[in-house]
Structures are given as structure tokens and as C-alpha cells.
Motif scaffolding. Sequence first.
Motif, short mmCIF file in Angstrom:
data_model
loop_
_atom_site.label_atom_id
_atom_site.label_comp_id
_atom_site.label_asym_id
_atom_site.label_seq_id
_atom_site.Cartn_x
_atom_site.Cartn_y
_atom_site.Cartn_z
N TYR A 56 0.79 -1.23 0.00
CA TYR A 56 0.00 0.00 0.00
C TYR A 56 0.83 1.29 0.00
O TYR A 56 0.28 2.36 -0.24
CB TYR A 56 -0.92 0.02 1.23
CG TYR A 56 -1.95 -1.07 1.22
CD1 TYR A 56 -3.16 -0.91 0.55
CD2 TYR A 56 -1.72 -2.26 1.89
CE1 TYR A 56 -4.10 -1.92 0.54
CE2 TYR A 56 -2.66 -3.27 1.89
CZ TYR A 56 -3.85 -3.10 1.21
OH TYR A 56 -4.79 -4.11 1.19
N VAL A 57 2.13 1.19 0.27
CA VAL A 57 2.90 2.41 0.44
C VAL A 57 4.36 2.19 0.05
O VAL A 57 4.91 1.09 0.23
CB VAL A 57 2.81 2.91 1.91
CG1 VAL A 57 3.49 1.94 2.86
CG2 VAL A 57 3.38 4.31 2.05
N TRP A 112 1.36 6.81 -0.86
CA TRP A 112 0.32 5.78 -0.79
C TRP A 112 0.00 5.22 -2.17
O TRP A 112 0.38 5.80 -3.20
CB TRP A 112 -0.95 6.34 -0.16
CG TRP A 112 -0.80 6.73 1.30
CD1 TRP A 112 -0.75 7.98 1.81
CD2 TRP A 112 -0.68 5.84 2.41
NE1 TRP A 112 -0.61 7.95 3.17
CE2 TRP A 112 -0.57 6.64 3.58
CE3 TRP A 112 -0.66 4.44 2.54
CZ2 TRP A 112 -0.43 6.10 4.84
CZ3 TRP A 112 -0.53 3.91 3.82
CH2 TRP A 112 -0.41 4.73 4.95
N THR A 175 5.32 0.83 9.74
CA THR A 175 3.91 0.76 9.36
C THR A 175 3.21 -0.35 10.16
O THR A 175 3.86 -1.26 10.69
CB THR A 175 3.75 0.44 7.86
OG1 THR A 175 4.31 -0.85 7.60
CG2 THR A 175 4.44 1.48 7.00
#
Length: 282
Positions: A56-57, A112, A175
Amino acid sequence: MFKKVFFIVLVGIFLFFFTGSKLLISGDFVFFIKGGLVGGQKALPTNYGWVWNTDYVDVNEYGAITPDSSMGISISAGLSYFFSPSFGISTSINYIKQNVNLDSDYNFSWTWYDAENNFRERGWYNSGNISAVPITLDLVYKTIINRNSSVCFYVGIAAFLSKVNLASHVGYGETLETDEYYYMDWYDIDVKIEQSDTILGGNIGVEFERKIGLNHDFLAGIQYFYAPSKKYRWEPVPQPVYEGEEEQLYRESVPDIHVDGDILSEINFSFYRVYIGIKIHI
């Protein structure tokens, strides 16, 4: 332990020459004390960084620790014995200390999956010091200028009892994914180098002597000490809890800042000094 052994040997040499040797005459055996300013000993800049991603990032983080050494102080004392008017040996114990200012910075950016970008940066200022006790054994050559003045040249080996005491900061990103949300945060990590070593090297110097009494000389000189550079690892300072700077995450374990390789600083223990002092002929 090394310093204790050297002190015992030094006292033994003194007692032998002063009480046991029949070869000495006035002026053969010399005690000296010196004091002055030191430069050159320093810590070199350190850079670190990580580039990583998840589903996701994408994350990019990098930082630097930049030291700046000021002039330091030096004091020393020792003994010399001259076999002739021109040649002798000398041993000394020296102490030098330099303060070190450390500027550090950290940059943290993440993107993102939907192309939203975020960026953070932080800077810190810390201080520390580097000190050493060089113990020397030198050969000395003395040349006479006139009846009251002379110049001494000396060269020899040195054992550096060194100590590094530095503090700084490192940033560290992290994260966390849950069923409902994806969290991004980073931590301000206090780091330090606290380590002592014995390093072998050498020294070379020249000094001017001026007689100021029957058994006393004034001296002024310049000296260079060489020691191999050594790399030291920055270690995180353990904390009960690490709070994220974005107030999203926290952790109770020490972050592994060396996950992609050690974060190291190279210390150069070589230095020069200028000094003045007094010699006493026994």
C-alpha cells in the motif's frame, strides 16, 4: 590494567636511574611537564537510509550525523635519559580531550497506493567528546644552538588509551496494517557511542629549549601523533516506550536501526599539538 603496568614500569625506570646507576651525572636525567592545544582528532560524517515498500505504500527515509570538532587541550609529563649530549630516550604519559558538536537530520517521505505524498523532516543538535591517553617511548636527538639554547627532535611509538563518548539521533519509520486501517509513523531514536580502546600508533615532534636556571629549561614545541582510524557503531538508547512522532504508533522494543547494515561513524584519533613546558635536570 595497561595503565597500571606502565606506571609500575615507569617508577622502576626512575628508581634504577636515580638510585642504582653509577653512570649518571647532573643533567643526564630529565623530568618534564607540558601543556598546550590540540587539533585534528575528529569524528567523520555518517549517512544512512532505507528505501522500502509494502502493498500500500512506498517509503524513502534517509539521514546524516555530521560532527564538528573544536580545539582541545593537552597535558603531559615524562622522563628523559641522555646517553650523550646529543642522543637519548624519552617516555611520557599524555592526556588530550576534544569536544565534538553533532548536527543530525532525518527526512521521511511516503507515497500511498493512490499517489498521495507525505514528507517529514527533523534536525537535532548534540555534543560529546573524544579523549585519549597516549603513552610514548621515543628516541631523542638534541642539537646545541648556543650555550643557553638547543633544539630536540624525537620520534617513537605510542599506545593510545582512547575513549569515545558521543550522542545523537536517528529517525526510524514503521507501518502497521489492521483490518480497518493502515498506519504510518516514525520514531525519534536517541543513539550513542560509548567505547574505550587501546590503539597502537606513533609520534614525531620538535621542540626548542631555553635554559632559565642551572637545572631548569623552558620549552616550546609541536608534535604529531598518528593512530589508525577506527569505526564505531551507533547504538540505540533503550527506552520503556517509543512514541511515534505522528502519534499513530508506539512500541516497547528497541528498533533495529541496523536492519540494512550498521550505522557507523569513523573516528580519526591522529592529532597535532602545540605546547609549552618546563624541564628539570636531575
